[in-house]
Design a protein around this motif. Structure first.
Motif, PDB file in Angstrom:
ATOM      1  N   LYS A 340       0.835  -1.215   0.000  1.00  0.00           N
ATOM      2  CA  LYS A 340       0.000   0.000   0.000  1.00  0.00           C
ATOM      3  C   LYS A 340       0.867   1.261   0.000  1.00  0.00           C
ATOM      4  O   LYS A 340       0.575   2.243  -0.694  1.00  0.00           O
ATOM      5  CB  LYS A 340      -0.908   0.016   1.229  1.00  0.00           C
ATOM      6  N   GLN A 341       1.934   1.220   0.809  1.00  0.00           N
ATOM      7  CA  GLN A 341       2.761   2.409   0.979  1.00  0.00           C
ATOM      8  C   GLN A 341       3.482   2.813  -0.295  1.00  0.00           C
ATOM      9  O   GLN A 341       3.605   4.015  -0.595  1.00  0.00           O
ATOM     10  CB  GLN A 341       3.773   2.159   2.100  1.00  0.00           C
ATOM     11  N   TYR A 342       3.937   1.845  -1.080  1.00  0.00           N
ATOM     12  CA  TYR A 342       4.743   2.153  -2.252  1.00  0.00           C
ATOM     13  C   TYR A 342       4.015   1.883  -3.562  1.00  0.00           C
ATOM     14  O   TYR A 342       4.648   1.756  -4.609  1.00  0.00           O
ATOM     15  CB  TYR A 342       6.053   1.369  -2.200  1.00  0.00           C
ATOM     16  N   SER A 343       2.710   1.805  -3.530  1.00  0.00           N
ATOM     17  CA  SER A 343       1.935   1.688  -4.767  1.00  0.00           C
ATOM     18  C   SER A 343       1.714   3.067  -5.362  1.00  0.00           C
ATOM     19  O   SER A 343       1.634   4.077  -4.651  1.00  0.00           O
ATOM     20  CB  SER A 343       0.578   1.031  -4.484  1.00  0.00           C
ATOM     21  N   THR A 344       1.632   3.137  -6.665  1.00  0.00           N
ATOM     22  CA  THR A 344       1.358   4.411  -7.336  1.00  0.00           C
ATOM     23  C   THR A 344      -0.123   4.763  -7.185  1.00  0.00           C
ATOM     24  O   THR A 344      -0.956   3.923  -6.823  1.00  0.00           O
ATOM     25  CB  THR A 344       1.714   4.304  -8.825  1.00  0.00           C
ATOM     26  N   GLU A 345      -0.455   6.025  -7.479  1.00  0.00           N
ATOM     27  CA  GLU A 345      -1.846   6.462  -7.356  1.00  0.00           C
ATOM     28  C   GLU A 345      -2.741   5.733  -8.351  1.00  0.00           C
ATOM     29  O   GLU A 345      -3.903   5.440  -8.063  1.00  0.00           O
ATOM     30  CB  GLU A 345      -1.933   7.976  -7.579  1.00  0.00           C
ATOM     31  N   GLU A 346      -2.199   5.419  -9.531  1.00  0.00           N
ATOM     32  CA  GLU A 346      -3.001   4.695 -10.525  1.00  0.00           C
ATOM     33  C   GLU A 346      -3.339   3.283 -10.020  1.00  0.00           C
ATOM     34  O   GLU A 346      -4.458   2.805 -10.231  1.00  0.00           O
ATOM     35  CB  GLU A 346      -2.247   4.598 -11.852  1.00  0.00           C
ATOM     36  N   ASP A 347      -2.354   2.630  -9.368  1.00  0.00           N
ATOM     37  CA  ASP A 347      -2.608   1.280  -8.844  1.00  0.00           C
ATOM     38  C   ASP A 347      -3.658   1.300  -7.742  1.00  0.00           C
ATOM     39  O   ASP A 347      -4.479   0.379  -7.631  1.00  0.00           O
ATOM     40  CB  ASP A 347      -1.319   0.671  -8.297  1.00  0.00           C
ATOM     41  N   LEU A 348      -3.651   2.336  -6.909  1.00  0.00           N
ATOM     42  CA  LEU A 348      -4.613   2.402  -5.812  1.00  0.00           C
ATOM     43  C   LEU A 348      -6.041   2.601  -6.303  1.00  0.00           C
ATOM     44  O   LEU A 348      -6.996   2.298  -5.582  1.00  0.00           O
ATOM     45  CB  LEU A 348      -4.232   3.528  -4.842  1.00  0.00           C
ATOM     46  N   GLU A 349      -6.190   3.104  -7.521  1.00  0.00           N
ATOM     47  CA  GLU A 349      -7.531   3.322  -8.069  1.00  0.00           C
ATOM     48  C   GLU A 349      -8.030   2.149  -8.897  1.00  0.00           C
ATOM     49  O   GLU A 349      -9.154   2.168  -9.400  1.00  0.00           O
ATOM     50  CB  GLU A 349      -7.514   4.581  -8.950  1.00  0.00           C
ATOM     51  N   VAL A 350      -7.201   1.099  -9.062  1.00  0.00           N
ATOM     52  CA  VAL A 350      -7.593  -0.058  -9.867  1.00  0.00           C
ATOM     53  C   VAL A 350      -8.676  -0.846  -9.147  1.00  0.00           C
ATOM     54  O   VAL A 350      -8.611  -1.059  -7.926  1.00  0.00           O
ATOM     55  CB  VAL A 350      -6.372  -0.955 -10.150  1.00  0.00           C
ATOM     56  N   ASN A 351      -9.678  -1.274  -9.901  1.00  0.00           N
ATOM     57  CA  ASN A 351     -10.753  -2.113  -9.368  1.00  0.00           C
ATOM     58  C   ASN A 351     -10.786  -3.419 -10.162  1.00  0.00           C
ATOM     59  O   ASN A 351     -11.152  -3.422 -11.342  1.00  0.00           O
ATOM     60  CB  ASN A 351     -12.097  -1.382  -9.458  1.00  0.00           C
ATOM     61  N   ASN A 352     -10.401  -4.505  -9.530  1.00  0.00           N
ATOM     62  CA  ASN A 352     -10.332  -5.793 -10.219  1.00  0.00           C
ATOM     63  C   ASN A 352     -11.642  -6.567 -10.205  1.00  0.00           C
ATOM     64  O   ASN A 352     -11.691  -7.715 -10.631  1.00  0.00           O
ATOM     65  CB  ASN A 352      -9.244  -6.678  -9.581  1.00  0.00           C
ATOM     66  N   GLU A 353     -12.677  -5.942  -9.701  1.00  0.00           N
ATOM     67  CA  GLU A 353     -13.961  -6.634  -9.698  1.00  0.00           C
ATOM     68  C   GLU A 353     -14.481  -6.821 -11.124  1.00  0.00           C
ATOM     69  O   GLU A 353     -15.209  -7.760 -11.413  1.00  0.00           O
ATOM     70  CB  GLU A 353     -14.976  -5.844  -8.862  1.00  0.00           C
ATOM     71  N   VAL A 354     -14.122  -5.898 -12.017  1.00  0.00           N
ATOM     72  CA  VAL A 354     -14.602  -5.977 -13.403  1.00  0.00           C
ATOM     73  C   VAL A 354     -13.626  -6.790 -14.242  1.00  0.00           C
ATOM     74  O   VAL A 354     -13.985  -7.778 -14.886  1.00  0.00           O
ATOM     75  CB  VAL A 354     -14.784  -4.568 -13.992  1.00  0.00           C
ATOM     76  N   GLU A 355     -12.363  -6.385 -14.252  1.00  0.00           N
ATOM     77  CA  GLU A 355     -11.344  -7.061 -15.058  1.00  0.00           C
ATOM     78  C   GLU A 355     -10.030  -7.033 -14.293  1.00  0.00           C
ATOM     79  O   GLU A 355      -9.687  -6.026 -13.659  1.00  0.00           O
ATOM     80  CB  GLU A 355     -11.183  -6.353 -16.406  1.00  0.00           C
ATOM     81  N   PHE A 356      -9.276  -8.144 -14.372  1.00  0.00           N
ATOM     82  CA  PHE A 356      -8.031  -8.225 -13.626  1.00  0.00           C
ATOM     83  C   PHE A 356      -6.970  -7.340 -14.262  1.00  0.00           C
ATOM     84  O   PHE A 356      -6.734  -7.386 -15.475  1.00  0.00           O
ATOM     85  CB  PHE A 356      -7.515  -9.664 -13.579  1.00  0.00           C
ATOM     86  N   THR A 357      -6.335  -6.548 -13.403  1.00  0.00           N
ATOM     87  CA  THR A 357      -5.229  -5.685 -13.812  1.00  0.00           C
ATOM     88  C   THR A 357      -4.107  -5.848 -12.797  1.00  0.00           C
ATOM     89  O   THR A 357      -4.332  -5.649 -11.605  1.00  0.00           O
ATOM     90  CB  THR A 357      -5.657  -4.216 -13.870  1.00  0.00           C
ATOM     91  N   PRO A 358      -2.905  -6.221 -13.215  1.00  0.00           N
ATOM     92  CA  PRO A 358      -1.813  -6.412 -12.252  1.00  0.00           C
ATOM     93  C   PRO A 358      -1.403  -5.102 -11.604  1.00  0.00           C
ATOM     94  O   PRO A 358      -1.301  -4.065 -12.279  1.00  0.00           O
ATOM     95  CB  PRO A 358      -0.689  -7.006 -13.092  1.00  0.00           C
ATOM     96  N   THR A 359      -1.192  -5.133 -10.298  1.00  0.00           N
ATOM     97  CA  THR A 359      -0.748  -3.975  -9.526  1.00  0.00           C
ATOM     98  C   THR A 359       0.422  -4.373  -8.647  1.00  0.00           C
ATOM     99  O   THR A 359       0.732  -5.569  -8.496  1.00  0.00           O
ATOM    100  CB  THR A 359      -1.877  -3.415  -8.656  1.00  0.00           C
ATOM    101  N   PHE A 360       1.060  -3.362  -8.057  1.00  0.00           N
ATOM    102  CA  PHE A 360       2.188  -3.641  -7.176  1.00  0.00           C
ATOM    103  C   PHE A 360       1.726  -4.391  -5.923  1.00  0.00           C
ATOM    104  O   PHE A 360       2.380  -5.336  -5.478  1.00  0.00           O
ATOM    105  CB  PHE A 360       2.872  -2.329  -6.784  1.00  0.00           C
ATOM    106  N   LEU A 361       0.588  -4.004  -5.349  1.00  0.00           N
ATOM    107  CA  LEU A 361       0.071  -4.670  -4.164  1.00  0.00           C
ATOM    108  C   LEU A 361      -0.289  -6.120  -4.474  1.00  0.00           C
ATOM    109  O   LEU A 361       0.001  -7.037  -3.684  1.00  0.00           O
ATOM    110  CB  LEU A 361      -1.157  -3.928  -3.629  1.00  0.00           C
ATOM    111  N   ASN A 362      -0.916  -6.332  -5.619  1.00  0.00           N
ATOM    112  CA  ASN A 362      -1.236  -7.698  -6.016  1.00  0.00           C
ATOM    113  C   ASN A 362       0.033  -8.535  -6.207  1.00  0.00           C
ATOM    114  O   ASN A 362       0.085  -9.712  -5.826  1.00  0.00           O
ATOM    115  CB  ASN A 362      -2.055  -7.675  -7.307  1.00  0.00           C
ATOM    116  N   SER A 363       1.093  -7.914  -6.759  1.00  0.00           N
ATOM    117  CA  SER A 363       2.329  -8.635  -7.052  1.00  0.00           C
ATOM    118  C   SER A 363       3.060  -9.050  -5.778  1.00  0.00           C
ATOM    119  O   SER A 363       3.483 -10.206  -5.635  1.00  0.00           O
ATOM    120  CB  SER A 363       3.250  -7.781  -7.928  1.00  0.00           C
ATOM    121  N   VAL A 364       3.208  -8.104  -4.829  1.00  0.00           N
ATOM    122  CA  VAL A 364       3.933  -8.443  -3.594  1.00  0.00           C
ATOM    123  C   VAL A 364       3.143  -9.454  -2.764  1.00  0.00           C
ATOM    124  O   VAL A 364       3.729 -10.315  -2.078  1.00  0.00           O
ATOM    125  CB  VAL A 364       4.228  -7.168  -2.773  1.00  0.00           C
ATOM    126  N   THR A 365       1.806  -9.382  -2.819  1.00  0.00           N
ATOM    127  CA  THR A 365       0.989 -10.352  -2.084  1.00  0.00           C
ATOM    128  C   THR A 365       1.137 -11.744  -2.683  1.00  0.00           C
ATOM    129  O   THR A 365       1.190 -12.751  -1.961  1.00  0.00           O
ATOM    130  CB  THR A 365      -0.488  -9.932  -2.092  1.00  0.00           C
TER     131      THR A 365
END
Length: 468
Positions: A340-365
């Motif tokens: 959460k701390q080092y994710s970009t603003e674009e990643d924080l606004e991603v909503n995967n409920e519609v379509e999957f989009t890789p993010t930094f938070l998803n990757s580290v998890t």
């Protein structure tokens, strides 16, 4: 502890006990004329009488107070008796008070050889031994006749020896295998079908006896149909211990996997994120194959010298489980906050409920889940001294360690081909060295888990309960 309980002559049983090198100490026969009289002992065979030993002992802790107790005999003295004296002792136990019964049961447990016993006495003896030891030990009984049926049913583990042949030697087995290969080659050259059943019948080494009604095998859960040797006892004990510890390790693996998976999934759901289908498939396959490898472990070649845990209700099991759970939850919380701390603003606004989009938070998890799966499965593998270690199988070892290499590549090459294959995006972060920091933290988590499980296992094997 190995005892002989037989209908044969007492002196024959004692000679057999010594011939098997079960104990080199001298034997003394316990003689009891009636349930209320004191017990006398006399040397058996060529045993020389010891002047330091009393010749009379009391069966009651209150009566005959001037007479020594059986339990005062030194450990170097082996006791034996016949069916008549055993019958009087069993009668004394059934008629005794609760306080004196424990003393009598302990005296009964001192007997190493009992001859001329009836089938009912065998059954009573096994039941009383189970009552005396309780959950501290299990009673195993081997028998080869109808007179052993009651004792086989009463024992914790009953083994019926109904084979007619002796245990085949290694040389005989090698000869059979050599002849089998020759017959297979011969059948291949003649283009005929090789019948293994017909081959064994012709060779005759592994002929077995058909089980009939009334045999000891009807009452016993285990039956040795190949031979009348008790070598099968070691195999049953090793397989039983291996199955027992496999059950415990599976319980720990399932508990930790369920809790960690529930925590990470709920955290991603709160952030409107999820794992892709490919990521879930990889994690599931890796866990399933690891579970197959680890739960199908083979027992050690030799019998373990330490006793395995008999139940999950012990301090070592729960201390190990709770310690690992604390470590996993701590590092899981750290990974989520780090993402959460080092994710970009674009990643924080991603909503995967519609379509999957890789993010930094998803990757580290996802990377954390790979490391957690490795810790949960590999660190909880029981291994020596109850099962063969993973190092015995190179294929299992390489497959188990493969996530470490994958994690290193994913962290060191954020935009590499492997990251794209796993649908990760480690590059979309505000931290320049995010991959290195994450990899170092995962190594710390793995190291702490290995160290914790090793400490608990060492304490359990040495039974140093006072440190806990």
């Amino acid at each position: 502890m190995i005892n002989i309980l037989s209908g044969d002559n007492l002196f024959t049983c004692v000679k057999t006990y010594k011939a098997l090198n079960l104990d080199t100490n001298d034997f003394f026969q316990l003689i009891l004329k009636d349930p209320s009289s004191p017990v006398s002992i006399k040397p058996v065979g060529q045993t020389r009488p010891e002047n330091s030993l009393p010749t009379s002992f009391a069966l009651d802790t209150k009566a005959h107070s001037h007479v020594p107790k059986i339990l005062t005999l030194p450990s170097r003295v082996n006791l034996c008796t016949d069916g008549k004296s055993l019958g009087h002792l069993l009668s004394a136990i059934s008629a005794s008070s609760p306080k004196n019964r424990s003393y009598l049961l302990e005296s009964l447990a001192r007997l190493r050889v009992i001859g001329r016993v009836s089938p009912s006495q065998k059954e009573q003896y096994i039941n009383l031994l189970r009552k005396f030891y309780g959950e501290d030990a299990a009673v195993l009984m081997c028998g080869d006749g109808n007179n052993d049926v009651g004792a086989l049913k009463s024992a914790d583990v009953g083994i019926a020896l109904v084979g007619l042949n002796d245990q085949p030697s290694k040389k005989q087995i090698e000869e059979v295998n050599k002849k089998r290969r020759e017959e297979q080659i011969k059948a291949f050259k003649n283009r005929t079908r090789f019948d293994p059943k017909k081959f064994e019948e012709e060779f005759g080494l592994f002929d077995t006896q058909d089980v009939k009604f009334g045999d000891a095998s009807i009452a016993a859960p285990f039956t040795n149909k190949i031979s009348n040797s008790i070598k099968c006892v070691g195999t049953i004990i090793k397989q039983g211990v291996c199955t027992l510890v496999c059950g415990f390790q599976t319980y720990k693996i399932v508990t930790l996997s369920s809790l960690i998976s529930a925590y990470t999934m709920s955290t991603l759901h709160l952030e409107n994120l999820k794992f892709s289908d490919y990521q879930n498939t990889y994690l599931g396959l890796y866990g399933a194959i690891l579970n197959y490898f680890l739960t199908n472990g083979s027992p050690e070649k030799n019998l373990p010298t330490v006793k395995p845990p008999g139940t999950i209700r012990n301090a070592f099991f729960w201390l190990n489980l709770m310690g690992q759970l604390f470590l996993q939850l701590y590092f899981s919380y750290w990974v989520i906050e780090f993402g959460k701390q080092y994710s970009t603003e674009e990643d924080l606004e991603v909503n995967n409920e519609v379509e999957f989009t890789p993010t930094f938070l998803n990757s580290v998890t996802f990377i954390y889940n790979m490391a957690a799966t490795f810790c949960i499965y590999v660190c909880n593998y029981e291994g020596y001294p109850f099962m063969k270690p993973l190092s015995n199988s190179k294929l299992k070892l390489l497959f188990a360690l493969s996530p470490l290499y994958v994690i290193y590549i994913l962290c060191s090459e954020p935009d590499g081909d492997l990251g794209q294959m796993f649908q990760l995006d480690m590059g979309s972060t505000t931290h320049d060295q995010a991959g290195d920091v994450l990899f170092n933290r995962m190594l710390i988590m793995i190291g702490c888990t290995i160290a914790w499980t090793y400490i608990i296992k060492t304490l359990r094997l040495k039974m140093i309960t006072r440190i806990i």
